[in-house]
Motif scaffolding. Structure first.
Motif, mmCIF file in Angstrom:
data_model
loop_
_atom_site.group_PDB
_atom_site.id
_atom_site.type_symbol
_atom_site.label_atom_id
_atom_site.label_comp_id
_atom_site.label_asym_id
_atom_site.label_seq_id
_atom_site.Cartn_x
_atom_site.Cartn_y
_atom_site.Cartn_z
ATOM 1 N N ASP A 29 0.844 -1.195 0.000
ATOM 2 C CA ASP A 29 0.000 0.000 0.000
ATOM 3 C C ASP A 29 0.877 1.242 0.000
ATOM 4 O O ASP A 29 2.051 1.200 0.414
ATOM 5 N N TYR A 69 -2.357 -2.480 5.421
ATOM 6 C CA TYR A 69 -3.026 -1.438 4.651
ATOM 7 C C TYR A 69 -2.925 -0.144 5.441
ATOM 8 O O TYR A 69 -3.058 -0.141 6.674
ATOM 9 N N GLY A 116 -8.476 -2.747 3.419
ATOM 10 C CA GLY A 116 -8.172 -1.341 3.146
ATOM 11 C C GLY A 116 -8.761 -0.373 4.146
ATOM 12 O O GLY A 116 -9.741 -0.665 4.837
ATOM 13 N N TYR A 173 -9.010 -2.612 -1.333
ATOM 14 C CA TYR A 173 -8.590 -1.217 -1.249
ATOM 15 C C TYR A 173 -9.810 -0.302 -1.325
ATOM 16 O O TYR A 173 -10.823 -0.649 -1.945
#
Length: 280
Positions: A29, A69, A116, A173
């Motif tokens: 990420d 994340y 995410g 995400y």
């Protein structure tokens, strides 16, 4: 004919800068702060010591080599660790790993895996969660959290279905668009709802093996998504219409992306020793 049209719709972006990481990483990420700093979350091929690597002369810090994340807002990094949302302060040169703050309540920790995360302009926190099941049993949701200084957090809303139909399979995400829409990378689709969780559209790419990962939105509310396995980055408008593919010299497995206030796109490829900053 469709493939030819898509090829004609590719736009070659300029590489403004290549940032060397001095080591090969699997980039999970990437997040841009409003203070001109970019942070990475990575997994390393080899033994990785320390919580950060400071790369001199670049507003860049590598954080969290555990591959979490992340989101980065006003010198605070929000990240997922053991299904708990944590926050910690940092500067442009290093991460303070002490003072972690529990944000996520513990009710879903064993039932759902948290992916995410994004901090909204309103201050709410959105996270993706997956039920740890596979194939037809796989399902997910987006959870909206409100941070409470003294008592962790409370769940404000859970988004998981629209008109009694599941919205997500395995959301990963997530990004908030400038119009308030919630944009999520899911299995073979980008799922976009309004701020209240009502489905606006699904974008399923332009090939059968569309596989979206990192996602962000530009100042025109266009949605940008990394299609890692196809070596592509897709740009669609706020209503789901395909605009173009992003290409740049040497593009290979783009996974994590973020964008700055000048619409410069930071691209972290899956296995690389650089981050590329590109612009149209």
């Amino acid at each position: 004919a469709m493939n030819e049209a898509q090829a004609l719709s590719s736009v070659n972006y300029r590489i403004l800068r290549t940032i060397s990481l001095n080591q090969q990483f699997y980039i999970i990420d990437i997040a841009y702060s409003d203070r001109n700093t970019v942070c990475l979350s990575v997994c390393a091929d080899q033994k990785f010591y320390g919580s950060t690597v400071n790369i001199e002369r670049n507003p860049f810090s590598i954080v969290l080599p555990t591959g979490s994340y992340i989101n980065y807002v006003r010198s605070t990094i929000y990240y997922i660790n053991d299904n708990i949302v944590n926050a910690c302060s940092c500067t442009s040169s290093y991460l303070r790993i002490n003072g972690l703050t529990l944000l996520q309540n513990k009710a879903d920790v064993n039932l759902f895996q948290t992916h995410g995360i994004v901090v909204c302009k309103s201050g709410y926190i959105l996270v993706c969660q997956w039920n740890r099941k596979f194939k037809d049993q796989s399902a997910g949701k987006v959870v909206k959290l409100q941070y409470m200084d003294d008592s962790g957090s409370r769940i404000v809303m859970e988004i998981e279905s629209d008109k009694n139909q599941p919205l997500y399979i395995c959301p990963t995400y997530i990004a908030e668009n400038g119009n308030g829409d919630i944009c999520v990378s899911d299995v073979r689709a980008v799922v976009v709802t309004d701020a209240g969780g009502m489905l606006r559209f699904r974008y399923q790419g332009n090939s059968r093996d569309f596989d979206p990962y990192g996602i962000c939105c530009d100042s025109s509310c266009n949605i940008i998504v990394a299609d890692m396995k196809n070596d592509k980055i897709h740009v669609i408008d706020k209503d789901g219409t395909f605009l173009h593919h992003v290409t740049y010299d040497g593009i290979k497995m783009p996974r994590a992306i973020c964008i700055d206030e000048n619409n410069n796109l930071y691209v972290g490829e899956w296995h690389t020793d650089t981050v590329k900053v590109i612009a149209r």
